[in-house]
Design an enzyme around this catalytic site. Structure first.
Site, short mmCIF file in Angstrom:
data_model
loop_
_atom_site.label_atom_id
_atom_site.label_comp_id
_atom_site.label_asym_id
_atom_site.label_seq_id
_atom_site.Cartn_x
_atom_site.Cartn_y
_atom_site.Cartn_z
CE1 TYR A 17 46.09 42.84 38.91
CE2 TYR A 17 47.85 41.66 37.88
CZ TYR A 17 46.91 41.37 38.94
OH TYR A 17 46.91 40.74 39.81
CB SER B 136 50.38 39.97 40.66
OG SER B 136 50.26 39.11 39.74
#
Length: 310
Positions: A177, A165
């Site tokens: 995350y 990401s």
């Protein structure tokens, strides 16, 4: 004169670059690709896309319903398997299933797509288990799947595509995350350097903000509300209700920034699997290219200042 020579050189460079990365592999119908996290989002879209191109897709889903819906939407070539990437026994069973499917030819493509984004929030609001829940899926599960299937990928001199990401480059919020995606970057870089002599290529996908289950504002808001409600009174008094409400307003407006065109990501995944010369990194999404990536190269103090304005 020098200007025209430079212009010609630049033109030839970009022409060669375009030609080099445009070349596609032949006999794709003989190649098997294993994808995790195909219930929804990028994994689901990629499974359908590769099936339409004639590849032999081995798609794994967390739920039976997800697997059944994917089977209904694709050809008989596509095979599904239930897989929980946090369960080593489930991974071992999936690896044995893949070995039976591919036989002596090996596994051409492994796409580690499965991932979650919740729970997330300011770090002080979270507990160790909140971080662990995300790490077990996004990083440790990815590593476990990769190590289990690596011999089959090496046999085919194939490709490993790991979904990271922009949060693996620069992080704007707390929780597990971003930590997990930084870990995916590190694992992928080390793996690429270790496996290059075996003919295996490792590619990293670093998407911007896309419209998926992970970025659904309703899901994020529910998660943050649960986290806020369990906080000790003294922590709530420090952050105050006004900060909490402002935080929720930002979440509710997240939809504005989510790109609904998932094919921008899956086209990059497909290129990584089917191009003769894949890129090492792909950054799909204009927000990734024009904001997050440049932001990650700025001096830390300047990047912190710009993020504080957000």
């Amino acid at each position: 004169m020098w200007f025209w020579l430079l212009l010609t050189f630049v033109g030839f460079y970009f022409l060669f670059h375009w030609y080099w990365y445009r070349q596609k592999l032949q006999n794709l119908t003989d190649k098997y690709v294993f994808i995790t996290g195909c219930d929804t989002g990028f994994g689901n879209q990629l499974a359908r896309q590769l099936d339409g191109r004639g590849l032999r897709v081995l798609a794994t889903c967390l739920t039976l319903r997800g697997a059944e819906q994917l089977k209904e939407a694709t050809s008989q070539r596509l095979q599904t398997k239930i897989l929980d990437v946090t369960d080593s026994e489930s991974i071992a069973a999936a690896a044995n299933w893949v070995k039976q499917q591919v036989g002596d030819r090996g596994l051409w493509g492994l796409v580690n797509n499965a991932g979650i984004g919740l729970p997330s929030g300011p770090n002080e609001w979270l507990m160790k288990d909140d971080f662990l829940k995300i790490m077990n899926v996004n990083l440790l599960g990815l590593i476990d799947v990769t190590l289990s299937l690596l011999p089959l990928v090496r046999k085919a001199k194939g490709r490993i595509v790991n979904v990271s990401s922009v949060a693996g480059r620069i992080i704007l919020f707390g929780g597990g995350y971003g930590i997990s995606k930084y870990g995916v970057e590190a694992f992928s870089d080390s793996l690429r350097r270790e496996l290059c002599s075996f003919g295996v290529k490792v590619c990293i996908i670093e998407p911007g903000v896309f419209k998926t289950f992970t970025t659904d504002p309703k899901n994020i808001e529910r998660s943050v509300q649960k986290i806020w409600n369990r906080l000790p009174t003294e922590t709530k008094e420090i952050y105050r209700e006004s900060f909490y409400n402002k935080y929720l307003r930002v979440i509710r407006n997240l939809d504005i920034f989510c790109n609904p065109k998932l094919t921008l990501v899956t086209d990059n995944m497909e290129h990584a699997l089917t191009a003769v010369h894949p890129h090492m990194r792909y950054c799909p999404g204009w927000d990734a290219k024009l904001f997050f990536l440049p932001l990650s190269y700025l001096p830390t103090a300047l990047a912190d200042f710009l993020i504080s304005l957000i």
